[in-house]
Enzyme design. Structure first.
Site, mmCIF file in Angstrom:
data_model
loop_
_atom_site.group_PDB
_atom_site.id
_atom_site.type_symbol
_atom_site.label_atom_id
_atom_site.label_comp_id
_atom_site.label_asym_id
_atom_site.label_seq_id
_atom_site.Cartn_x
_atom_site.Cartn_y
_atom_site.Cartn_z
ATOM 1 N N LYS A 22 0.783 -1.072 -0.063
ATOM 2 C CA LYS A 22 -0.102 -0.138 -0.084
ATOM 3 C C LYS A 22 0.997 1.217 -0.010
ATOM 4 O O LYS A 22 0.706 2.340 -0.718
ATOM 5 C CB LYS A 22 -1.054 0.041 1.222
ATOM 6 C CG LYS A 22 -1.916 1.101 1.338
ATOM 7 C CD LYS A 22 -2.331 1.523 2.665
ATOM 8 C CE LYS A 22 -1.319 2.039 3.552
ATOM 9 N NZ LYS A 22 -1.691 2.720 4.905
ATOM 10 N N ARG A 92 -4.032 10.419 5.397
ATOM 11 C CA ARG A 92 -2.959 11.522 5.522
ATOM 12 C C ARG A 92 -1.894 11.253 4.160
ATOM 13 O O ARG A 92 -1.430 12.301 3.905
ATOM 14 C CB ARG A 92 -1.831 11.160 6.498
ATOM 15 C CG ARG A 92 -2.261 11.212 7.997
ATOM 16 C CD ARG A 92 -1.179 11.316 8.971
ATOM 17 N NE ARG A 92 -0.299 12.549 8.819
ATOM 18 C CZ ARG A 92 -0.785 13.742 9.455
ATOM 19 N NH1 ARG A 92 -1.822 13.844 9.949
ATOM 20 N NH2 ARG A 92 0.064 14.749 9.228
ATOM 21 N N CYS A 116 -4.572 7.852 9.929
ATOM 22 C CA CYS A 116 -4.484 7.529 11.415
ATOM 23 C C CYS A 116 -3.970 8.710 12.551
ATOM 24 O O CYS A 116 -3.404 9.694 12.140
ATOM 25 C CB CYS A 116 -3.282 6.544 11.522
ATOM 26 S SG CYS A 116 -3.693 5.011 10.748
ATOM 27 N N PRO A 122 3.691 16.316 11.217
ATOM 28 C CA PRO A 122 3.591 17.474 10.403
ATOM 29 C C PRO A 122 3.880 17.474 8.981
ATOM 30 O O PRO A 122 5.022 16.540 8.688
ATOM 31 C CB PRO A 122 4.347 18.348 11.272
ATOM 32 C CG PRO A 122 5.520 17.441 12.018
ATOM 33 C CD PRO A 122 4.770 16.372 12.106
ATOM 34 N N ILE A 123 3.310 18.100 8.268
ATOM 35 C CA ILE A 123 3.793 18.094 6.745
ATOM 36 C C ILE A 123 4.788 19.531 6.619
ATOM 37 O O ILE A 123 5.085 19.951 5.340
ATOM 38 C CB ILE A 123 2.719 18.271 5.745
ATOM 39 C CG1 ILE A 123 1.757 19.468 6.038
ATOM 40 C CG2 ILE A 123 1.651 16.907 5.819
ATOM 41 C CD1 ILE A 123 0.689 19.693 5.258
ATOM 42 N N ASP A 124 5.230 20.032 7.794
ATOM 43 C CA ASP A 124 6.179 21.151 7.657
ATOM 44 C C ASP A 124 7.327 20.898 6.669
ATOM 45 O O ASP A 124 7.669 21.823 5.935
ATOM 46 C CB ASP A 124 6.407 21.694 8.993
ATOM 47 C CG ASP A 124 5.637 22.121 9.634
ATOM 48 O OD1 ASP A 124 4.297 22.096 9.286
ATOM 49 O OD2 ASP A 124 5.563 22.659 10.897
ATOM 50 N N LEU A 125 7.914 19.528 6.684
ATOM 51 C CA LEU A 125 9.096 19.424 5.916
ATOM 52 C C LEU A 125 8.659 19.445 4.373
ATOM 53 O O LEU A 125 9.653 19.996 3.685
ATOM 54 C CB LEU A 125 9.516 18.015 6.422
ATOM 55 C CG LEU A 125 10.159 17.876 7.725
ATOM 56 C CD1 LEU A 125 10.336 16.439 8.082
ATOM 57 C CD2 LEU A 125 11.275 18.854 7.909
ATOM 58 N N ASP A 307 6.104 0.797 11.631
ATOM 59 C CA ASP A 307 4.806 -0.057 11.528
ATOM 60 C C ASP A 307 4.729 -1.647 11.696
ATOM 61 O O ASP A 307 3.717 -2.095 11.490
ATOM 62 C CB ASP A 307 4.604 0.014 9.683
ATOM 63 C CG ASP A 307 3.832 1.182 9.457
ATOM 64 O OD1 ASP A 307 3.618 1.973 10.271
ATOM 65 O OD2 ASP A 307 3.819 1.741 8.245
#
Length: 419
Positions: A22, A92, A116, A122-125, A307
């Site tokens: 996936k 996400r 999840c 965060p998506i700041d990067l 995971d």
């Protein structure tokens, strides 16, 4: 709402085919935004997250269909660059369309993602890297609004923290950018490697594939002609079935699997007393269900994957001794511990460290809190005394293809029911 009912105590025998990954298929579907041709992706897992991303692209105007289990997708018909909240909130990984949309069209709006609830992810990067490539980005009304009027340009990117989706997003954006992009502290997971290899095969020169330093020579905005793609096997699904055999006992063979992607998982299972026979694309696992305790620290590939942390916590619950699990990648990723304790487990939490003393488990009604936590509850149920009912398995359906059917084929007493 569906739930799983599992009666413990059955050993597992037989063979199971591992689905496509996936987490590899998602960026490959997003990559189709960069293409000028029909993109054919083979070995696509039929799970909810995949269906969500396909639906997102269809909402943007892309055309897709399945032909003999191959996904065929054409994005030349895209007529919108707004990925709306009603789709993105479900997953996400929807943020993976940000880089490709911006690189191709010079503007896009992508809702802040859902999925999840595993602490701060965060998506700041992603955003700071795109800004270095010339994008103007603002967050407004729950959306990332990105513009690159003159297109993206190559830049030197240093990720403060290794990020898998961030690396994938920037690699895909860099493929259409003008000039050369260098990424330092890049992720090197197999899923990232496949993204790079496919772009490389399509004419985008990428150096350093499989290392923490990538150099991408951008194509200057020219759309790609992507070759037929075959998704790599799902190393997390494979690891989950390895754990199923380990905890329940028995002898099973995983087929269509890549053992080199599972070195750290196999190493820890070996420490717990589980035996293996490795083939080119297969793994035979042999277990007497008498497990030794284990010490685990989650880290980036090729280290132990976060995971697989929940699944190993389930194993530790019945091991003969005290195990410790140190979760160093994500905060708040021990939500399954309280549910395992409902089954009689002895798990004590101290920040990002779990101490697990092995005991016998008993069946109970438990509730899945996220994708991998749900698989841990299923594993625990396989060995618990009596009957366990795992509720809220829509989390499970996000990432596992036909889990209960595959386990049934191995001899597990498991069935899907509706409340």
């Amino acid at each position: 709402m569906d739930y799983l009912e599992i009666k413990g105590g059955k050993k597992l025998f037989g063979s199971v085919y591992i689905s496509g990954a996936k987490n590899a298929a998602l960026p490959l579907i997003a990559m189709s935004i960069l293409a000028k041709n029909d993109v054919v992706i083979r070995n696509i897992p039929q799970v909810a997250d995949i269906k969500t991303l396909i639906k997102l692209l269809q909402n943007l105007g892309a055309v897709s269909k399945f032909e003999n289990l191959d996904l065929v997708i054409n994005t030349t018909t895209i007529n919108s660059t707004k990925a709306t909240y009603d789709i993105v909130r479900k997953m996400r990984a929807s943020i993976l369309v940000l880089g490709p949309l911006l690189a191709r069209f010079g503007h896009c709006e992508v809702s802040l993602p859902g999925g999840c609830a595993i602490g701060a992810r965060p998506i700041d990067l992603h955003l700071s890297a795109l800004e270095k490539m010339g994008a103007n980005i603002e967050i407004k009304d729950g959306y990332v609004i990105a513009r690159a009027k003159d297109g993206l340009k190559g830049a030197n990117i240093i990720f403060d923290k290794i990020t898998v989706t961030g690396t994938e997003n920037i690699v895909m954006a860099a493929a259409l950018a003008r000039g050369t992009t260098k990424i330092l502290n890049a992720a090197k997971e197999p899923e990232v490697v496949q993204v790079c290899q496919i772009l490389n095969d399509s004419g985008i020169k990428i150096e350093g594939i499989g290392t923490n330093e990538l150099t991408i020579y951008g194509g200057g905005g020219e759309l790609l002609n992507l070759n037929k793609i075959c998704v790599i096997p799902d190393r997390i699904e494979a690891g989950t079935y390895l754990c199923a055999a380990a905890i329940a006992g028995g002898e099973i063979t995983l087929k269509q699997v890549e053992p080199n992607h599972l070195v750290s998982v196999l190493g820890k299972l070996s420490d717990m007393g589980v035996n293996f026979e490795l083939g080119d694309k297969s793994i035979k696992v042999i277990s007497d269900a008498k497990l030794s305790p284990v010490q685990i620290i989650t880290t980036e590939f090729p280290g132990f994957p976060t995971d697989m942390q929940a699944q190993f916590m389930a194993l530790a619950c019945v091991a003969n001794g005290v195990s410790t699990i140190d979760e160093r990648l994500f905060e708040n990723r021990f939500m399954h511990a309280s549910e395992l304790n409902r089954m009689g487990a002895d798990i004590k939490l101290n920040g990002h460290i779990a101490t697990v003393s092995g005991v016998s488990l008993n069946g109970a009604d438990v509730m899945a809190t996220d994708l991998r936590a749900s698989s841990a509850l299923v594993l625990a149920a396989l060995v618990a005394n009596g009957t366990t009912r795992v509720h809220r398995i829509y989390h499970l359906d996000r990432g596992y293809e036909n889990l209960e059917i595959k386990l049934q084929s191995l001899g597990a007493d498991i069935k899907r029911l509706s409340e």
